[in-house]
Motif scaffolding. Sequence first.
Motif, PDB file in Angstrom:
ATOM      1  N   GLY A 157       7.034   9.000   3.791  1.00 30.37           N
ATOM      2  CA  GLY A 157       6.662   9.971   4.822  1.00 30.37           C
ATOM      3  C   GLY A 157       6.051   9.299   6.037  1.00 30.37           C
ATOM      4  N   LEU A 158       5.175   8.326   5.804  1.00 28.03           N
ATOM      5  CA  LEU A 158       4.593   7.575   6.928  1.00 28.03           C
ATOM      6  C   LEU A 158       5.678   6.813   7.687  1.00 28.03           C
ATOM      7  N   GLY A 159       6.642   6.286   6.955  1.00 33.00           N
ATOM      8  CA  GLY A 159       7.745   5.600   7.613  1.00 33.00           C
ATOM      9  C   GLY A 159       8.481   6.530   8.562  1.00 33.00           C
ATOM     10  N   ASN A 160       8.762   7.745   8.100  1.00 37.39           N
ATOM     11  CA  ASN A 160       9.430   8.726   8.952  1.00 37.39           C
ATOM     12  C   ASN A 160       8.568   9.096  10.158  1.00 37.39           C
ATOM     13  N   LEU A 161       7.278   9.253   9.899  1.00 37.05           N
ATOM     14  CA  LEU A 161       6.352   9.611  10.976  1.00 37.05           C
ATOM     15  C   LEU A 161       6.370   8.564  12.090  1.00 37.05           C
ATOM     16  N   ASP A 217      18.155   7.538   1.226  1.00 40.17           N
ATOM     17  CA  ASP A 217      17.467   7.795   2.492  1.00 40.17           C
ATOM     18  C   ASP A 217      16.476   6.697   2.837  1.00 40.17           C
ATOM     19  N   ALA A 218      15.789   6.174   1.821  1.00 39.49           N
ATOM     20  CA  ALA A 218      14.808   5.119   2.077  1.00 39.49           C
ATOM     21  C   ALA A 218      15.494   3.852   2.584  1.00 39.49           C
ATOM     22  N   TYR A 219      16.587   3.469   1.947  1.00 38.82           N
ATOM     23  CA  TYR A 219      17.329   2.282   2.385  1.00 38.82           C
ATOM     24  C   TYR A 219      17.934   2.498   3.767  1.00 38.82           C
ATOM     25  N   LYS A 252      24.885   6.761  -1.744  1.00 34.19           N
ATOM     26  CA  LYS A 252      25.278   8.080  -1.231  1.00 34.19           C
ATOM     27  C   LYS A 252      26.570   7.951  -0.434  1.00 34.19           C
ATOM     28  N   PRO A 253      27.686   7.656  -1.106  1.00 32.74           N
ATOM     29  CA  PRO A 253      28.935   7.316  -0.409  1.00 32.74           C
ATOM     30  C   PRO A 253      29.571   8.470   0.359  1.00 32.74           C
ATOM     31  N   GLU A 254      29.166   9.699   0.086  1.00 32.32           N
ATOM     32  CA  GLU A 254      29.756  10.853   0.763  1.00 32.32           C
ATOM     33  C   GLU A 254      28.922  11.326   1.952  1.00 32.32           C
ATOM     34  N   ASP A 255      27.870  10.596   2.289  1.00 28.23           N
ATOM     35  CA  ASP A 255      27.027  10.988   3.415  1.00 28.23           C
ATOM     36  C   ASP A 255      27.652  10.483   4.713  1.00 28.23           C
ATOM     37  N   VAL A 256      28.086  11.403   5.562  1.00 29.56           N
ATOM     38  CA  VAL A 256      28.830  11.046   6.775  1.00 29.56           C
ATOM     39  C   VAL A 256      27.990  10.195   7.714  1.00 29.56           C
ATOM     40  N   ASP A 257      26.743  10.577   7.939  1.00 28.93           N
ATOM     41  CA  ASP A 257      25.898   9.836   8.884  1.00 28.93           C
ATOM     42  C   ASP A 257      25.654   8.405   8.409  1.00 28.93           C
ATOM     43  N   MET A 258      25.359   8.258   7.135  1.00 29.28           N
ATOM     44  CA  MET A 258      25.116   6.922   6.590  1.00 29.28           C
ATOM     45  C   MET A 258      26.380   6.073   6.678  1.00 29.28           C
ATOM     46  N   LEU A 259      27.499   6.668   6.329  1.00 27.48           N
ATOM     47  CA  LEU A 259      28.764   5.940   6.351  1.00 27.48           C
ATOM     48  C   LEU A 259      29.111   5.506   7.777  1.00 27.48           C
ATOM     49  N   PHE A 260      28.884   6.392   8.733  1.00 25.14           N
ATOM     50  CA  PHE A 260      29.181   6.057  10.127  1.00 25.14           C
ATOM     51  C   PHE A 260      28.295   4.906  10.617  1.00 25.14           C
ATOM     52  N   GLN A 261      27.002   4.984  10.336  1.00 23.15           N
ATOM     53  CA  GLN A 261      26.092   3.921  10.775  1.00 23.15           C
ATOM     54  C   GLN A 261      26.423   2.594  10.092  1.00 23.15           C
TER      55      GLN A 261
END
Length: 218
Positions: free
Chosen positions: A73-77, A103-105, A132-141
């Motif tokens: 959470g602090l990382g996101n903040l 999400d953390a990675y 999370k191979p089906e996550d579009v945002d992660m895959l794009f990045q």
Amino acid sequence: MDRQKKAMEYMNNKKYEKAVELLQAVIEEKPNDPIGYINLGNVLILLQDYEHAEVFLKRAIELDKEAATAYYGLGNLFYEQEFYQAAQKNFQKAIHLGLEEADAYFMLGMTFRNQGHEKLAFPYLFRAVELKPEDVDMLFQYGLSLGKMEMIDQAKITFLKVLELDEKHSDAHYNLGIIETFHEKLEQAKKHFERALEIQPDHLLAANGKEKIDRQLS
């Protein structure tokens, strides 16, 4: 349904004020339970109340120094405030404490990218996609990272996977256009730029790419 779960339901439905009210009651009822502080901190981040969010997340860590999700959470903040080095340290701590989640990675990889360290970002984006191979945002990045690392063929495969998951991903089409231009396949490149513009008419980079291709083909 207990209050914590109900608050998370409110948060997922973007009823943030109701979530805050409920979590404040949870903390009053269980002042030594770090979960309430973590959840409240996360909601306050969504409300962009970073000052109070930091207070609650740090209180959670005082109660449990191994609360991995509090460090996340602090990382996101800090990431939201563009304090990337501080965000990096907290994401690393969360992972070190066992937060084995995509999400953390992903967020750790993005903090490295935003500090200009693409080589350091790459393995974390790779791990995020593994989890999370089906996550579009992660895959794009991850595809962008492959491109930046000059692994062009792998980047192409990745952007094509993005389009399998989201055929209207204009940026994936744009990047495929760039790759085809690199391979001097101008007609294919033009098609990707045109498709990007069909999806997103104000895509200036795609418009510029198409214009350059048109000049070369004329």
